[in-house]
Design a protein around this motif. Structure first.
Motif, PDB file in Angstrom:
ATOM      1  N   LYS A  39      13.322  33.333 -19.512  1.00 17.98           N
ATOM      2  CA  LYS A  39      14.067  32.163 -19.655  1.00 17.98           C
ATOM      3  C   LYS A  39      15.565  32.477 -19.870  1.00 17.98           C
ATOM      4  N   ALA A  40      15.861  33.534 -20.614  1.00 20.23           N
ATOM      5  CA  ALA A  40      17.490  33.982 -21.078  1.00 20.23           C
ATOM      6  C   ALA A  40      17.722  34.672 -19.783  1.00 20.23           C
ATOM      7  N   SER A  53      18.500  32.134 -17.074  1.00 18.93           N
ATOM      8  CA  SER A  53      19.767  31.476 -17.481  1.00 18.93           C
ATOM      9  C   SER A  53      21.376  32.066 -17.107  1.00 18.93           C
ATOM     10  N   LYS A 108      21.726  33.607 -14.305  1.00 19.38           N
ATOM     11  CA  LYS A 108      22.033  33.449 -12.833  1.00 19.38           C
ATOM     12  C   LYS A 108      22.807  32.373 -12.654  1.00 19.38           C
TER      13      LYS A 108
END
Length: 70
Positions: free
Chosen positions: A64-65, A68, A70
């Motif tokens: 998820k990190a 994020s 991009k």
């Protein structure tokens, strides 16, 4: 008091074999970038359910990190 966790061994698949792509992944006709981004996770008979859940949560958080960014 902070709880310590034993996280099952995680590594970049290319590092596990000296930067040489794994033959199985090549046999699956995966793209080179997919092979280089593969993650090998070692789970053994002594790995607990809690350790697997902790590792999967850590991996999901990292993905998820990264996404994020991009």
């Amino acid at each position: 008091m902070a709880q310590k966790y034993h996280i099952p061994f995680l590594c970049d698949a290319s590092q596990a074999v000296g930067k040489i792509p794994i033959n199985l992944l090549q046999a699956m006709n995966l793209a080179e970038n997919v092979i280089k981004g593969a993650l090998r996770i070692g789970i053994g008979k002594f790995t607990t359910k809690e350790e697997i859940e902790k590792a999967s949560s850590a991996i999901a958080s990292a993905v998820k990190a990264i996404l994020s960014l991009k």
